[in-house]
Design a protein around this motif. Structure first.
Motif, mmCIF file in Angstrom:
data_model
loop_
_atom_site.group_PDB
_atom_site.id
_atom_site.type_symbol
_atom_site.label_atom_id
_atom_site.label_comp_id
_atom_site.label_asym_id
_atom_site.label_seq_id
_atom_site.Cartn_x
_atom_site.Cartn_y
_atom_site.Cartn_z
ATOM 1 N N VAL A 277 7.275 45.315 -44.533
ATOM 2 C CA VAL A 277 7.674 43.342 -44.048
ATOM 3 C C VAL A 277 6.763 42.553 -44.699
ATOM 4 C CG1 VAL A 277 8.661 41.828 -43.137
ATOM 5 C CG2 VAL A 277 9.191 44.170 -42.666
ATOM 6 N N GLN A 278 6.124 43.228 -44.508
ATOM 7 C CA GLN A 278 4.637 41.446 -44.768
ATOM 8 C C GLN A 278 4.315 41.976 -45.810
ATOM 9 O OE1 GLN A 278 1.197 42.393 -42.523
ATOM 10 N NE2 GLN A 278 0.238 41.030 -43.217
ATOM 11 N N ARG A 279 4.228 43.280 -46.426
ATOM 12 C CA ARG A 279 4.064 43.126 -48.136
ATOM 13 C C ARG A 279 5.135 43.275 -48.991
ATOM 14 N NH1 ARG A 279 3.563 49.008 -47.211
ATOM 15 N NH2 ARG A 279 5.235 49.514 -48.472
ATOM 16 N N LEU A 280 6.503 42.792 -48.621
ATOM 17 C CA LEU A 280 7.700 42.225 -49.439
ATOM 18 C C LEU A 280 7.341 40.639 -49.309
ATOM 19 C CD1 LEU A 280 9.942 44.483 -47.998
ATOM 20 C CD2 LEU A 280 9.359 44.107 -50.689
ATOM 21 N N ILE A 281 6.954 39.878 -48.197
ATOM 22 C CA ILE A 281 6.610 38.853 -47.967
ATOM 23 C C ILE A 281 5.710 38.656 -48.882
ATOM 24 C CG2 ILE A 281 6.774 36.973 -46.336
ATOM 25 C CD1 ILE A 281 9.489 39.050 -46.611
ATOM 26 N N ARG A 282 4.699 39.311 -49.050
ATOM 27 C CA ARG A 282 3.437 38.938 -49.910
ATOM 28 C C ARG A 282 3.286 38.629 -51.309
ATOM 29 N NH1 ARG A 282 -1.400 40.590 -45.918
ATOM 30 N NH2 ARG A 282 -1.286 38.671 -44.708
ATOM 31 N N ALA A 283 4.742 39.949 -51.596
ATOM 32 C CA ALA A 283 4.743 39.960 -53.041
ATOM 33 C C ALA A 283 6.006 38.705 -53.647
ATOM 34 C CB ALA A 283 5.367 41.752 -53.715
ATOM 35 N N ALA A 284 6.470 38.316 -52.680
ATOM 36 C CA ALA A 284 7.789 37.548 -52.714
ATOM 37 C C ALA A 284 7.435 36.113 -53.217
ATOM 38 C CB ALA A 284 8.938 37.460 -51.677
ATOM 39 N N GLU A 285 5.915 35.940 -52.218
ATOM 40 C CA GLU A 285 5.236 34.699 -52.623
ATOM 41 C C GLU A 285 4.664 34.628 -53.572
ATOM 42 O OE1 GLU A 285 3.036 34.270 -48.993
ATOM 43 O OE2 GLU A 285 4.217 32.570 -47.871
ATOM 44 N N LYS A 286 4.099 35.609 -54.108
ATOM 45 C CA LYS A 286 3.224 35.558 -55.439
ATOM 46 C C LYS A 286 4.381 35.181 -56.390
ATOM 47 C CE LYS A 286 -0.530 38.353 -54.497
ATOM 48 N NZ LYS A 286 -1.269 39.510 -54.027
ATOM 49 N N ARG A 287 5.213 35.741 -56.300
ATOM 50 C CA ARG A 287 6.444 36.306 -57.435
ATOM 51 C C ARG A 287 7.346 34.629 -57.238
ATOM 52 N NH1 ARG A 287 10.642 40.672 -56.042
ATOM 53 N NH2 ARG A 287 11.724 39.637 -58.017
ATOM 54 N N GLY A 288 6.938 33.574 -56.531
ATOM 55 C CA GLY A 288 7.055 32.164 -56.250
ATOM 56 C C GLY A 288 8.685 32.207 -56.038
ATOM 57 N N VAL A 289 9.324 33.743 -55.291
ATOM 58 C CA VAL A 289 10.251 33.088 -54.474
ATOM 59 C C VAL A 289 10.553 31.406 -53.109
ATOM 60 C CG1 VAL A 289 11.430 34.157 -52.153
ATOM 61 C CG2 VAL A 289 11.034 35.444 -54.265
ATOM 62 N N ARG A 290 11.868 31.338 -52.831
ATOM 63 C CA ARG A 290 11.209 30.473 -52.774
ATOM 64 C C ARG A 290 11.906 29.953 -51.591
ATOM 65 N NH1 ARG A 290 13.078 25.249 -56.729
ATOM 66 N NH2 ARG A 290 12.059 24.110 -54.958
ATOM 67 N N VAL A 291 13.064 30.388 -51.453
ATOM 68 C CA VAL A 291 14.124 30.722 -49.274
ATOM 69 C C VAL A 291 14.441 32.058 -49.034
ATOM 70 C CG1 VAL A 291 15.813 29.939 -48.386
ATOM 71 C CG2 VAL A 291 14.824 28.622 -50.094
#
Ligand code: RP5
Length: 169
Positions: free
Chosen positions: A50-64
């Motif tokens: 979960v933590q890894r996916l959230i970190r990656a999402a932030e890097k990819r510019g996910v907004r929600v």
């Protein structure tokens, strides 16, 4: 528009068994042409993922972020603990408590770490997507126009159903 490069929304679910419900969120995002990605990750069974996916999402510019989970549904709350991006939670009916357990686990966040908690099940999954679209529409005029059309169509559908019902009586 799933799996697009620049994704706006990440939809996580606690188990693949949540997919039949969370599918409603994906269909709704598709309807608005909003890009998303989907993953399975569990707050309890795979917390590091979960933590890894959230970190990656932030890097990819996910907004929600949208999180669907059942039982002691801590997924949305755990996600919210790892990011300041808005998190929308969908409680899923996956136990003998019929989703009441998931509602409380998703909803009752301590002050300072909010999760926007939706209705239980498919209605909640659909609304999670609509709310995500509303958030994105704050800085996207074409998307805001699509939301207005969506509302108008809903109202027209109600009037149409009323007409059809009256015809039957
Ligand atoms: C939760 O436990 C999941 O979100 C799911 O709703 C529920 C049951 O999971 P499975 O045992 O079907 O994988 O973590």
């Amino acid at each position: 528009m799933a799996k697009a490069k620049g994704i706006n929304v990440l939809v996580l679910m606690g188990s693949d068994s949540d997919f039949p419900v969370m599918k409603a969120a994906l269909e709704t995002l598709d309807g608005f042409g909003v890009s998303y990605d989907v993953d399975v990750a569990s707050a309890h069974r795979s917390p590091e993922r979960v933590q890894r996916l959230i970190r990656a999402a932030e890097k990819r510019g996910v907004r929600v972020l949208i999180a669907g989970a059942g039982m002691a549904a801590h997924l949305a709350g755990v996600i919210a603990s790892h990011t300041t991006l808005p998190v929308i939670g969908v409680p899923i009916n996956a136990s003998p408590l019929q989703g009441f357990d998931a509602v409380l686990s998703t909803l009752q966040m301590p002050p300072g770490v909010p999760v926007a908690t939706m209705a239980v099940g498919k209605a909640g999954a659909r609304n999670a997507a609509v709310l995500a679209v509303q958030m994105l529409a704050l800085s996207n005029a074409p998307l805001a126009r699509k939301l207005k059309t969506f509302r108008k169509k809903m109202a027209a559908d109600v009037a149409e159903k009323s007409k059809a019902l009256k015809k039957k009586l």
